[in-house]
Design a protein around this motif. Sequence first.
Motif, PDB file in Angstrom:
ATOM      1  N   ALA A 103     -13.893 -10.890   6.720  1.00  0.00           N
ATOM      2  CA  ALA A 103     -14.263  -9.754   7.560  1.00  0.00           C
ATOM      3  C   ALA A 103     -13.737  -9.943   8.981  1.00  0.00           C
ATOM      4  CB  ALA A 103     -15.782  -9.594   7.565  1.00  0.00           C
ATOM      5  N   GLY A 104     -13.870 -11.167   9.518  1.00  0.00           N
ATOM      6  CA  GLY A 104     -13.406 -11.428  10.884  1.00  0.00           C
ATOM      7  C   GLY A 104     -11.915 -11.227  11.048  1.00  0.00           C
ATOM      8  N   ILE A 105     -11.121 -11.688  10.068  1.00  0.00           N
ATOM      9  CA  ILE A 105      -9.672 -11.504  10.134  1.00  0.00           C
ATOM     10  C   ILE A 105      -9.322 -10.024  10.118  1.00  0.00           C
ATOM     11  CG2 ILE A 105      -7.506 -11.887   8.876  1.00  0.00           C
ATOM     12  CD1 ILE A 105      -8.717 -14.572   7.930  1.00  0.00           C
ATOM     13  N   SER A 106      -9.975  -9.273   9.255  1.00  0.00           N
ATOM     14  CA  SER A 106      -9.697  -7.835   9.163  1.00  0.00           C
ATOM     15  C   SER A 106     -10.022  -7.127  10.462  1.00  0.00           C
ATOM     16  CB  SER A 106     -10.515  -7.220   8.024  1.00  0.00           C
ATOM     17  OG  SER A 106     -10.246  -7.871   6.799  1.00  0.00           O
ATOM     18  N   ILE A 107     -11.142  -7.510  11.078  1.00  0.00           N
ATOM     19  CA  ILE A 107     -11.544  -6.859  12.336  1.00  0.00           C
ATOM     20  C   ILE A 107     -10.594  -7.249  13.469  1.00  0.00           C
ATOM     21  CG2 ILE A 107     -13.385  -6.731  14.058  1.00  0.00           C
ATOM     22  CD1 ILE A 107     -15.371  -7.255  11.719  1.00  0.00           C
ATOM     23  N   TYR A 108     -10.213  -8.522  13.517  1.00  0.00           N
ATOM     24  CA  TYR A 108      -9.375  -9.000  14.622  1.00  0.00           C
ATOM     25  C   TYR A 108      -8.037  -8.265  14.685  1.00  0.00           C
ATOM     26  CZ  TYR A 108      -6.604 -12.064  17.556  1.00  0.00           C
ATOM     27  OH  TYR A 108      -5.798 -12.545  18.556  1.00  0.00           O
ATOM     28  N   LEU A 113      -9.815   0.266  15.003  1.00  0.00           N
ATOM     29  CA  LEU A 113     -10.242   1.052  13.843  1.00  0.00           C
ATOM     30  C   LEU A 113     -11.735   1.337  13.954  1.00  0.00           C
ATOM     31  CD1 LEU A 113      -9.231   2.261  11.190  1.00  0.00           C
ATOM     32  CD2 LEU A 113      -9.912   0.145  10.057  1.00  0.00           C
ATOM     33  N   HIS A 114     -12.087   2.594  13.805  1.00  0.00           N
ATOM     34  CA  HIS A 114     -13.466   3.027  14.018  1.00  0.00           C
ATOM     35  C   HIS A 114     -14.410   2.365  12.996  1.00  0.00           C
ATOM     36  CE1 HIS A 114     -16.729   5.585  15.241  1.00  0.00           C
ATOM     37  NE2 HIS A 114     -16.915   6.004  13.987  1.00  0.00           N
ATOM     38  N   ALA A 115     -15.491   1.801  13.504  1.00  0.00           N
ATOM     39  CA  ALA A 115     -16.549   1.190  12.688  1.00  0.00           C
ATOM     40  C   ALA A 115     -16.042   0.020  11.840  1.00  0.00           C
ATOM     41  CB  ALA A 115     -17.225   2.228  11.802  1.00  0.00           C
ATOM     42  N   ILE A 116     -14.961  -0.627  12.249  1.00  0.00           N
ATOM     43  CA  ILE A 116     -14.423  -1.739  11.470  1.00  0.00           C
ATOM     44  C   ILE A 116     -15.411  -2.914  11.419  1.00  0.00           C
ATOM     45  CG2 ILE A 116     -13.256  -2.695  13.496  1.00  0.00           C
ATOM     46  CD1 ILE A 116     -12.002  -2.833   9.865  1.00  0.00           C
ATOM     47  N   LEU A 122     -21.079  -6.895   4.847  1.00  0.00           N
ATOM     48  CA  LEU A 122     -20.863  -7.232   3.435  1.00  0.00           C
ATOM     49  C   LEU A 122     -21.310  -8.642   3.065  1.00  0.00           C
ATOM     50  CD1 LEU A 122     -17.409  -5.490   2.825  1.00  0.00           C
ATOM     51  CD2 LEU A 122     -19.693  -4.653   2.292  1.00  0.00           C
ATOM     52  N   PRO A 123     -21.010  -9.684   3.867  1.00  0.00           N
ATOM     53  CA  PRO A 123     -21.507 -11.020   3.503  1.00  0.00           C
ATOM     54  C   PRO A 123     -23.027 -11.082   3.430  1.00  0.00           C
ATOM     55  CG  PRO A 123     -19.793 -11.180   5.179  1.00  0.00           C
ATOM     56  CD  PRO A 123     -20.132  -9.725   5.051  1.00  0.00           C
ATOM     57  N   ALA A 146     -19.698 -14.355  14.505  1.00  0.00           N
ATOM     58  CA  ALA A 146     -18.353 -13.794  14.348  1.00  0.00           C
ATOM     59  C   ALA A 146     -18.165 -12.558  15.219  1.00  0.00           C
ATOM     60  CB  ALA A 146     -18.113 -13.446  12.874  1.00  0.00           C
ATOM     61  N   GLU A 147     -19.183 -11.716  15.316  1.00  0.00           N
ATOM     62  CA  GLU A 147     -19.079 -10.507  16.146  1.00  0.00           C
ATOM     63  C   GLU A 147     -18.918 -10.875  17.618  1.00  0.00           C
ATOM     64  OE1 GLU A 147     -19.119  -6.573  17.553  1.00  0.00           O
ATOM     65  OE2 GLU A 147     -18.589  -7.520  15.647  1.00  0.00           O
ATOM     66  N   CYS A 148     -19.656 -11.878  18.076  1.00  0.00           N
ATOM     67  CA  CYS A 148     -19.531 -12.307  19.474  1.00  0.00           C
ATOM     68  C   CYS A 148     -18.152 -12.882  19.759  1.00  0.00           C
ATOM     69  CB  CYS A 148     -20.614 -13.339  19.796  1.00  0.00           C
ATOM     70  SG  CYS A 148     -22.291 -12.687  19.765  1.00  0.00           S
TER      71      CYS A 148
END
Length: 377
Positions: A103-108, A113-116, A122-123, A146-148
């Motif tokens: 998830a972190g790689i996809s967001i980075y 991307l809206h609401a990514i 999911l985890p 991860a969000e921080c």
Amino acid sequence: MSNIVALVVIAVVVDRDDQQMRRWERKIAVGYRMFIGLYALAGASTLPVTWLIARSSFLSYLQSHLLYPLVLLTIVECCIEWILFRLRRGRQNLLIVTGVLLAGISIYFNPRLHAIESILLLPILASVLFLSPKKVWFAGGLSIIAECVLYFLNPFHGLESGTTPYDLITFIVALIGETIVCQGIIARGAEIWDELRKRGRLETELLVRQIVSEKDAKTDALTGLYNRKSFNEYLEFALRISAETDTPLHLAVIDIDNFKQVNDRHGHLVGDEILRRTARAIEQHLAAADFLARYGGEEFALIIPEMSHDEAVAHMEKIRQHIADIGHAELDSQRATVSIGLSTYVPGEDAQSLFQRADECLYQAKKSGKNRTIARM
């Protein structure tokens, strides 16, 4: 709604042994692969439009938004799966870490991307399958970290089109809320599972009691054979089948000779033992389709289908001779013989008539010396 979700969770993880958990671990790993595939499909399908909007070099856009993240996602997934199925312990924690990394790689690589960020949910949801509040909070804590980290690594934060501190706090609150909800689902699911287990145990006990009660109602307590009521019901059924299929049917009435004298001389306890032993002796020589019952007192009734008259007579003679050869220590090794009356069903005859003819044959056997078989067509 939480009840429904909890029931679904219970339904898919009823068997909580290690083998079942391993199956779920493999399914989660397959789900991660599907996530990577969907990421590639979504990126490839939207690449032309996003490239035109961004108006940047197609190659650089392809590398930064599709190839690089796909390579990283694939490397992480392959390495984790290679490690995962070589571990005996900690597999579930490793799967949670894998989900957060993917998830972190996809967001980075897709910060605009809206609401990514919602991918980090999911985890947490996947950890529910392990039915452990600790695993849920472990997943929730990793997602918050991860969000921080992503917020401070995001080159667009602080811009109007990017994330702001308010967005960060809001999403962290959402992650905490999601974690609390998932913990509640597990707790509620455990309660429902315990209730279902208690109800299942109660229903099983009631069913066993019902079966025992029905068995007691149909069997004789002393010998364990079917009782007179069961015999009468089965005889009606056997007569109907014989009439419909035109197959032979015979009825034998077996009576222990001089049984009153046994009770008078040796007592009823010895008489009861002779009854049980005689019942076992008859059972040892029954054909597969025979139906034996204790008709009353020292009398037994035997329904014999699918044999000819001569075969039925020979069958009963074999039983009579076997009983005659048994020596009873309670009777000072004397014998307790039986007399047998046998009648063969005549089409159109009712149960009462058939039994009466067998009883008459038994009377003749008694009158003519006992320890013998008298048969009538």
